[in-house]
Scaffold this active site. Structure first.
Site, PDB file in Angstrom:
ATOM      1  N   GLY A 150       0.626  -1.024   0.093  1.00  9.75           N
ATOM      2  CA  GLY A 150      -0.188  -0.011  -0.087  1.00  9.75           C
ATOM      3  C   GLY A 150       0.652   1.185   0.025  1.00  9.75           C
ATOM      4  O   GLY A 150       1.651   1.036   0.082  1.00  9.75           O
ATOM      5  N   HIS A 199      -4.290  14.411  16.966  1.00 11.85           N
ATOM      6  CA  HIS A 199      -3.379  15.433  16.969  1.00 11.85           C
ATOM      7  C   HIS A 199      -3.702  16.204  17.959  1.00 11.85           C
ATOM      8  O   HIS A 199      -2.665  16.740  18.644  1.00 11.85           O
ATOM      9  CB  HIS A 199      -2.382  15.532  15.450  1.00 11.85           C
ATOM     10  CG  HIS A 199      -2.645  14.677  15.111  1.00 11.85           C
ATOM     11  ND1 HIS A 199      -1.659  13.463  14.652  1.00 11.85           N
ATOM     12  CD2 HIS A 199      -2.999  14.989  13.325  1.00 11.85           C
ATOM     13  CE1 HIS A 199      -1.868  12.494  13.801  1.00 11.85           C
ATOM     14  NE2 HIS A 199      -2.545  13.543  12.770  1.00 11.85           N
TER      15      HIS A 199
END
Ligand code: BG6
Length: 504
Positions: A32, A258
């Site tokens: 991927g 985050h």
């Protein structure tokens, strides 16, 4: 601008990066994009800097049928030409590939019992294994269960570690489900949930800055701080990730992880020890102290928006991106006001904002101090004096800046804002991915998110996301021009409190 002395910080490696013990890196989803463009290039950079263990190999696993030779070619194609060089051949010799079928237990069993042992023996890795999930998140559960079933229980052997990329679930229920599957197979001490923001040099520096300097910690509270602004602004759009982003939106993509991690590091109490468990304990306590968002008055706390075509039409709007529904209501921007209910932060709002296609790329934490209590200069200077602001710049131009007032030189009594500025000047030697890989090899979980960290942030945001997704119709104010500062309503969120955002 005042800058620190050129020679005031030592070369990056003088603080001793240690070379980890030999290990094998087993990548699921190896064909991927993530593995090819981020993960393996980071491993290669570590190799070039001679930071990998002496005994090391990569085993790529994925559904795609190909052999190791073809896999190495694929990786080489994804590596910038100038980086390939003579080193590449030696690096490529460490890389192996085997196709697998995640749904068939025999397939993974064969990897564990036939493919891995000779590679481990050859590299002398002593059975130290890092399983890295670089598959689409939807198959994390399937892969972990397959690992669980395929051989001896991974939890029984402390030499096994597992690394998981975000997103970790899509809401509270799915993240809990995933945690259950994970912790059935592994122990928490073997689990490394990545939040790549935690591995950014200046994010780590928040702790150093706060707790290695006696100057600021006494001021780090409601007596001296008026409010805190945490910004993660991007100029890019969603790139090729419409499929993912249409399901995620900015709250899942940037806030659950985050933004809340930056908030926790800024707000947490000093840990008694600089160790993974103590630091993560304190971060968890900070997240626990966040006041739940009142769903019936959400607009007082949250503004969301979506980018529309830029004013000169050179950048297309979100709804015009390939793969995005023409009537998509997915937010690409959010501004959130957060209260932390504890002694330190009572009455100090934390304003968080993040968005795509904004005017400037910047990630920073700005601590705005209270204004001076008595303005003795008001007659001679006139007007208001800007309060001091401390800015922890995460990116770009990593550094720390303190905005203060000084007298303008000359005969008149005039003040001018000046910056005391510390900049790493690009001297950030390890990228976030290199850092997390090294830390995982060394068994240091400090920069990874613990189960309770994931759970707490989802507990806060899941109800908010559900409420937003249940809304019918979008106000015009929802849209902002690509290349702008974000929706006007976001400015109003602070104006209501008599404050304003720092300019992007
Ligand atoms: C990722 C998000 O986690 O962080 C992306 O999925 C975002 O949407 C990226 O662009 C930002 O990371 P950085 O390191 O470029 O700030």
């Amino acid at each position: 601008m005042v800058t620190v002395d050129e020679h005031s910080f030592p070369p990056a490696d003088s603080c001793g990066i240690t070379i980890p013990e030999p290990c094998g890196l087993i990548i699921f989803g190896a064909s991927g994009d993530l593995a090819r463009r981020k993960l393996v290039p980071a491993v290669y950079r570590l190799f070039r800097q001679q930071l990998l263990p002496r005994g090391f190999f990569v085993l790529g696993l994925a559904r795609t049928a190909m052999d190791s030779h073809r896999y190495r070619e694929l990786l080489r194609e994804a590596t910038p030409e100038e980086c390939v060089g003579e080193c590449w051949q030696r690096f490529a010799a460490l890389i192996h590939y085997r196709p697998i079928d995640y749904g068939d237990p025999a397939s993974l069993r064969a990897v564990l019992s036939e493919t891995l042992p000779p590679l481990e023996e050859n590299a002398g890795t002593g059975g130290n294994r890092i399983f890295y999930l670089a598959t689409p998140p939807a198959v994390y559960g399937e892969v972990i269960s397959a690992l669980h079933r395929a051989g001896p229980a991974p939890a029984a052997d402390a030499r096994n570690k597992i690394v998981i990329e975000k997103p970790f679930g899509t809401d509270l229920e799915s993240s809990r489900r995933l945690n259950r599957i994970l912790l059935d197979a592994f122990r928490e001490s073997q689990v490394y949930r990545i939040d790549h923001y935690l591995a950014k040099e200046t994010v780590q520096n928040i702790l150093m800055f706060r707790f290695a300097n006696s100057l600021f910690e006494p001021l780090w509270n409601r007596r001296y701080i008026d409010h805190v602004q945490i910004t993660a602004a991007e100029t890019i759009g969603i790139e090729q990730r419409a499929g993912y982003y249409e399901q995620a939106g900015v709250l899942r993509d940037m806030f659950q992880n985050h933004m809340f991690q930056l908030l926790a590091l800024t707000a947490m109490e000093p840990p008694s020890l600089f160790s993974a468990s103590r630091v993560r304990d304190e971060k968890a306590k900070a997240l626990q102290s966040i006041r739940p968002f009142p769903l019936e008055r959400l607009d007082e706390f949250l503004v969301t928006g979506q980018y529309a075509r830029s004013s000169d039409a050179s950048i297309r709007g979100y709804r015009e991106e390939r793969g995005v529904a023409a009537d998509s209501a997915v937010p690409t921007y959010a501004a959130l006001k957060v209260w932390i209910d504890n002694w330190r932060w009572h009455g100090v709002p934390f304003y968080l904002r993040s968005g795509k296609r904004l005017k400037r790329r910047t990630t920073e934490i700005a601590i705005r101090f209270r204004p001076v209590p008595h303005m003795m200069f008001s007659r001679s200077v006139g007007g208001d004096i800007e309060a001091n602001t401390l800015v922890l710049r995460v990116q770009p131009d990593e550094g720390i800046q303190l905005e203060i007032q000084a007298k303008h030189p000359g005969s008149r009594m005039c003040l001018m804002p000046v910056n005391l500025d510390f900049s790493y000047r690009g001297d950030v030697s390890l990228s976030a991915y290199e850092r997390v890989l090294l830390d995982c090899m060394e068994g240091d979980q400090m920069l990874f998110v613990r189960e309770d960290g994931v759970d707490l942030s989802w507990s806060l945001l899941s109800p908010v996301i559900r409420a937003l997704e249940g809304r019918k119709g979008l106000p015009d104010t929802f849209f902002y021009r690509a290349g702008s500062e974000g929706p006007d309503a976001a400015a109003a969120l602070l104006e209501r409190d008599g404050r304003k955002w720092r300019e992007l």
